[in-house]
Write an enzyme that holds these catalytic residues in place. Sequence first.
Site, short mmCIF file in Angstrom:
data_model
loop_
_atom_site.label_atom_id
_atom_site.label_comp_id
_atom_site.label_asym_id
_atom_site.label_seq_id
_atom_site.Cartn_x
_atom_site.Cartn_y
_atom_site.Cartn_z
N LEU A 567 -14.63 3.04 38.28
CA LEU A 567 -14.89 1.91 39.17
C LEU A 567 -15.34 2.34 40.55
O LEU A 567 -16.02 1.58 41.24
CB LEU A 567 -13.62 1.05 39.31
CG LEU A 567 -13.09 0.42 38.02
CD1 LEU A 567 -11.78 -0.31 38.31
CD2 LEU A 567 -14.10 -0.55 37.43
N GLY A 568 -14.94 3.53 41.00
CA GLY A 568 -15.32 3.97 42.34
C GLY A 568 -14.74 5.34 42.63
O GLY A 568 -13.93 5.89 41.88
N PHE A 572 -9.94 9.53 48.58
CA PHE A 572 -8.65 9.40 47.92
C PHE A 572 -8.69 9.87 46.47
O PHE A 572 -7.66 9.97 45.82
CB PHE A 572 -8.23 7.93 47.92
CG PHE A 572 -9.26 7.02 47.29
CD1 PHE A 572 -9.36 6.87 45.92
CD2 PHE A 572 -10.15 6.33 48.10
CE1 PHE A 572 -10.31 6.04 45.36
CE2 PHE A 572 -11.10 5.49 47.54
CZ PHE A 572 -11.19 5.36 46.17
N LYS A 589 -5.68 4.90 39.81
CA LYS A 589 -6.14 5.66 40.97
C LYS A 589 -5.67 7.10 40.81
O LYS A 589 -4.48 7.40 40.81
CB LYS A 589 -5.56 5.04 42.24
CG LYS A 589 -6.09 5.62 43.54
CD LYS A 589 -5.55 4.80 44.70
CE LYS A 589 -6.06 5.32 46.04
NZ LYS A 589 -5.54 4.53 47.16
N ASP A 687 -5.89 1.04 57.98
CA ASP A 687 -7.23 1.19 57.40
C ASP A 687 -7.71 -0.12 56.79
O ASP A 687 -8.23 -0.15 55.68
CB ASP A 687 -7.23 2.30 56.34
CG ASP A 687 -8.64 2.80 56.04
OD1 ASP A 687 -9.54 2.59 56.88
OD2 ASP A 687 -8.85 3.38 54.96
#
Length: 872
Positions: A567-568, A572, A589, A687
């Site tokens: 997805l991305g 991180f 993640k 952030d």
Amino acid sequence: MVDFPFPTIFALLGKMRSGAGATLFMGASRLALLALFLLFQGTSFAFNDTIHANGSIKDGSFVISEGGTFALGFFSPGRSRYRYLGIWYHNKPGKAPVWVANRNNPINGTSGVLSSDGYGNLLLYSSLDQERPVWSANVSRDKFPEGPCVARLLDSGNLVLVHPTSSRTIFWQSFDHPTDTLLAGMKLGLDKETGLNRFLTSWRSPDDPGTGDFSLKVNPNGAPQLFLYRGTVPHWRSIPWAWRIYHQFFDESYVINEQEIHISFRARDPSSILFPTMDNSGTMGAAMWDEVDGRWKEFYTVTHQKCDVYGYCGAYGKCEPSNPFLSECVCLPGYEPKSRSKLLLGNAFGGCVRKRSESSSFCSPGEGFVRVENVKVPDTSAAVWVDFGMNEVNCEHECRKNCSCCAYAMTNITDKGTGCLTWHGELIDTANMPALDHAIYVRVDALELADYALQSSGFGELRLKLDVLIPSVASVWLVGILFAYLWLKRLKKWRKSKGILASYFARTANERRIRNIFHPGADGSNYFQDSLLTKEIERSEIYPELPLFNLSTIRAATNNFSPDNKLGQGGFGSVYKGQFSSGLEVAVKRSPNNSRQGLEQFKSEVFSIAKLQHRNLVKLHGCCIEEQEQMLVYEYLPYKSLDSLLFVDRSRSSFLDWGKRFNIVVGVARGILYLHQDSRCRIIHRDLKTSNVLLDAELNPKISDFGMARVLEGDQVEGKTSRIGGTYGYMSPEYAYLGRFSVKSDVFSFGVMLLEIVTGVKITGFCKEDPALNLIGYVWDLWKEERVMEVVDPSLKVSTGALRCIHIGLLCLEEDPVDRPDMQTVVVMLNSEMTPLPLPKRPAFIYGKSRVEATAAECSRNEITFSNTLGR
């Protein structure tokens, strides 16, 4: 009627004085002046139910039908400020208008004028632009051979164009152009001679009568039936007209001939006021006026159950909402579930296929038909009328002759008597309806026919009971034996290893794994040991409660971290879409291996969000810490980030109208307020930006990415760091230059996001003729010049709400943190238009040549560092 100043005229006449013959003069004068006034007002006065040629009505005036049942005039639906021309029930409040003329072309303000030209054609204008009508009846002049027509509102709710002296010939009528309501006498269906197709379409929302997603149309194929479409996809289907059902309150009328195919209705009680309608969600129903209570009452709705959804069980499936077994979907006789796994459970969801499909057609020896009773017959679009007046024996014979015929049915209530209907395609949308005395005969082979014959006998009933009873008893015994075996095995192992210690270490295994992550060892590498985060982790004891996933489970869910599931990616690590065997969709993640920065972000994120529960914060399902992997498992949000909708895919930014954008703004504000004030400890995100705001299926915003979050203890309101981390453009000046962060730092970031959402321009991608200006400076200059509405996203309709949001955004961007409002005040200002707003002072970073902004113009990226938090 339009406004008519009778009191003013007679007041003037009353002041007239004369000598002899005053009484006679006064009477004649009043009549003369009244006639003169009517002459001059002829272009703007509509008497009772009629608008004459060259007449008009303005916004604020009405035309009332002769019996006072309906009114024609201008209205604003719900909270909308736009004006529409419509027809509604007169003196019966609580229901939306039954017909809207300019539903897709609203008028801004009260400048609307409905006028009739010299021939009687209706034209709707805004008085601000009288050259281009926003709506027209669109009747050509050659349609009026007998001279000009008049527009008349009938007591049926029909607005018609007729000759002034005769209403026999209707040159145009609103009943031919319905919106979302079916009135008595209105037709739905097809006029074969003119090609006119009358159908209902839903409103977009209660505040917008524009053409919505749902439409109710007559499908004329086979036995005609009503279809509710969502776009072009069938969503619901009525019982075909060949099988009529009884309604307590109204009679339906069906017409099928060479000229037209249509359905209409009338109330059984002529004194009743009722009408079927369709709302913006596609739910159809009917409402009736209750004279006793003085309000509308809903008494009939459809499309609320699963079996009402078109084709819910697939081809050759039958939906049974009261099925006591595992599934609502069962197969028709002679068919079995298409999926082999569902076959074992008798689950027909997804459709069925023939049990013995050696041939693509029927016509095998010994075949026959099985009667399926009390059903809503399948979609008749694939059916063929064979003959009227045919009996059941002949109908079966006709179907048997054609090898493609898979079913037939007898229609016993039609205008022409009984008839025979045969199906030659897939049997779709069959449903069990005990209240209906309708049946379909399904074609089956010899083996299936024999099986059903056995079931119809006493032996068949006994066999059916045994078929259910034996597997059930066997399953219970099997489960009991399996549990006994596992219990004995566990008991044996427990005794061997002195069960108390084994149980203790098994219970604390997850605790030790988490503790190893947060306390790596005594070699000095655990520089985070004494931080507030570690103390809070030990105090909150999140490690026994945090779900842990096996690496093998994560690999299977993400297809071994396939690039197609990605997805991305950023500093991180990477994010992958996954789906567990239970069907749950997640976002995984994955932090980089052997990354100290990734480890610290992992620890910070686990602590910050593990116990947070808020609808505007992303939900953490658990984590995985196996084989040097550190992964967080979040809920999956289909619309991804707000950044992608606003800036990456500009073709989709228009999808975010002002209502959706404002809801996102309020949701983000509430999420930040929860972090600052209502959570178990005060959390500074540090952030906040549009790429860290994710959107679920209903476009509800959820704040994500807590890798840089900081926790403040007790009454602490500020922290300080020597290493700055964040995204340029969103950082407050005191944080960017001095390393000081507080709740007001997040307020500044929120103000930047607020300007981005309203303008559709990214803070780091702004470019104007003057390179010294950035987005904040550009908005500030326009604000001072009172031209700030020029910066609003062109895809949005101009809104006072957008101006108020810009005002609030500038207040959040003030240079001194003390001058910025806290998030509680921001939420109040957003939700209450009555709350006064102070004038904003000059914001920070209004020029693009500053050190931070210059860097931002060159590159937009995350600079993530970690440092200790210091209390004031």
